[in-house]
Design a protein around this motif. Structure first.
Motif, PDB file in Angstrom:
ATOM      1  N   VAL B 150       0.801  -1.656   0.219  1.00 43.21           N
ATOM      2  CA  VAL B 150       0.426  -0.231  -0.072  1.00 43.21           C
ATOM      3  C   VAL B 150       0.752   1.575   0.466  1.00 43.21           C
ATOM      4  O   VAL B 150       1.747   1.133   0.865  1.00 43.21           O
ATOM      5  CB  VAL B 150      -0.612  -0.162   1.226  1.00 43.21           C
ATOM      6  N   VAL B 197      -7.963   2.732   0.807  1.00 42.13           N
ATOM      7  CA  VAL B 197      -7.192   1.984  -0.550  1.00 42.13           C
ATOM      8  C   VAL B 197      -8.237   2.530  -1.798  1.00 42.13           C
ATOM      9  O   VAL B 197      -9.563   2.693  -1.835  1.00 42.13           O
ATOM     10  CB  VAL B 197      -7.168   0.526  -0.063  1.00 42.13           C
ATOM     11  N   ALA B 247      -6.912   1.221   4.546  1.00 44.65           N
ATOM     12  CA  ALA B 247      -5.793   0.322   4.347  1.00 44.65           C
ATOM     13  C   ALA B 247      -5.682  -0.478   5.837  1.00 44.65           C
ATOM     14  O   ALA B 247      -4.896  -1.479   5.599  1.00 44.65           O
ATOM     15  CB  ALA B 247      -4.752   1.066   4.949  1.00 44.65           C
TER      16      ALA B 247
END
Lengths: 307, 307
Positions: B150, B197, B247
């Motif tokens: 990420v 995300v 995330a």
């Protein structure tokens, strides 16, 4: 004799511009980028533009230095020394026979071996071209001053794409420009998430606010023309400030102008249909516009093409 | 006889792929975009990718519809009817002789008359190409599941560039990918300003969180594969939710996978070096992966190239 005839028959016409690609010089109309180059398919590229005026490059060193810095930022390697790049740019201008020219250098990612999606495995590509000088405003617009619209399209933020490394991510600028043209303006200024004016398609912006010449600091390209204007203003005792510039401040400014390699200092006389100050090109703008062109005769800034 | 010999001598080799450009079909290695096309110099373009599997286009109508919607959004006109576009795509695949193919259609701004900077005056250009099927993960990665990082590079926000219209503004994805590859991951997921995300280079993401299959809703490309997965999940009674995905949620998911035209459902088994769930490809992922490939035999989704 026969060979001469053949050479003439196939002699390329560089009169509209000359480009360097894949190891050879070609007329600009024949210049192309491989379709599968990530420079096109992912806009994975950087570039810079230097101008030639009266047969001399203007601030060539500064543009070359920024180009190499942009390459490093995006992990692109043009595979050429500064000397080789200068030689290619010079040869493009000479082939095109231009005394006034817009000269672009480009580095693309190229493409990695088939099947790989790893940018580190790509063979980066260098391109260059020289075309007749590009004005981002026509003669009438430069005389009367540009009419600018402030768009609510937000410039791509620095947290996404580093604006100090020159890139082709212009969809925001293009969509903003289309809206401005539809509204009858000549060009557009984009804003940031806070509603501050940042930059437009190919230029920075300056506004004279309460006697201080303000230009946005964050989220903008660090234009060489912008830098030149700041230097020229300072030596003339004009107070300058690099800081955020709200749309309201711009609208209330006494003077405003754009700065670009495509025309230097470009007066702005209307913002969103309303006059800036008295609505005519102001004295500070005129002073800096003249100083910009005078600087082209300064040997510190000027590199003859036939040098 | 002589003509045949000449035709053979100049017969182009389409075995690596075929492209349509400026009114003619050429081998992919010869396909190019004019250097001064704003599609390159301003990334002023849109595109779509449809795949061919076992000799049939997968969801051709959906890709074509999205392509034309993307064109309209960016005010680009491919100058071709849907039927003409299908014919060109089909001919590219046939020329390349591919049973499995990655087929891209592109519309660029072209360029306005010399001296103009008005996008409305440009003659837009249509391009297409068919190359062998592209997997965004190799065989081993697909078997063991992808290792994803990420990134704190923020995906270009919707306030700047409309993510639902497919575009080549990938610098954020490329820089994020480079960071992820350096860190030993296979690929990357970008976040938004809120730390959620969003998507990666060429794919959407799904995570199984507390029994619900979650996929980000805002700031992402509305992938056709994403849509297919949502449809296939719903008919199987899997609870789906299109909403923000933090995330932290992704890291705590019991399963995760990517969706892309470049491989369908691609399992994710590690995020930032830590196993997702038990660290192996999970049952919901396996079910949907199988359902995705089964759907290729569904006549509602499938259009034979030789149709």
């Amino acid at each position: 004799m026969r060979q001469n005839a053949r050479m003439n028959a196939t002699s390329p016409d560089f009169s509209k511009g000359a480009a360097w690609q894949r190891g050879e010089y070609v007329p600009i109309a024949q210049a192309s980028v491989t379709m599968t180059d990530w420079g096109f398919l992912r806009s994975d590229a950087t570039y810079d533009v230097v101008t030639v005026w009266d047969g001399a490059f203007f601030r060539l060193d500064a543009h070359l230095e920024r180009f190499l810095r942009s390459c490093a930022r995006f992990r692109l390697d043009p595979g050429k020394s500064p000397r080789e790049i200068i030689d290619i740019l010079t040869h493009c201008v000479r082939l095109a026979g231009l005394r006034q020219s817009y000269v672009e250098m480009i580095c693309t990612r190229g493409q990695p071996p088939w099947g790989s999606r790893d940018p580190r495995q790509a063979a980066n590509q260098f391109f260059a071209f020289a075309v007749p000088y590009v004005w981002i405003a026509d003669e009438e617009q430069r005389r009367r001053g540009l009419h600018v619209a402030v768009s609510d399209v937000q410039r791509i933020p620095a947290a996404s794409v580093d604006p100090t490394a020159k890139n082709y991510h212009w969809n925001d600028l293009t969509m903003g420009l289309l809206g401005a043209l539809d509204a009858g303006a000549d060009t557009v200024l984009l804003t940031d998430a806070g509603g501050n004016v940042v930059e437009g398609p190919g230029f920075n912006v300056f506004a004279l606010c309460g006697g201080t010449l303000v230009t946005p600091k964050d989220g903008v390209l660090e234009g060489i023309t912008r830098r030149t204007v700041l230097e020229l203003a300072r030596v003339r005792g004009i107070v300058v400030a690099e800081r955020t510039l709200s749309a309201a401040e711009l609208r209330g400014a006494s003077e405003a102008f754009l700065s670009s390699s495509g025309g230097g200092v470009l007066p702005v006389t209307r913002v969103d249909g309303q006059p800036v100050g008295s609505g005519v090109v102001g004295p500070v703008t005129t002073t800096l516009l003249q100083a910009y062109w005078d600087a082209h005769r300064d040997p510190r800034y000027s590199t003859p093409v036939e040098g």
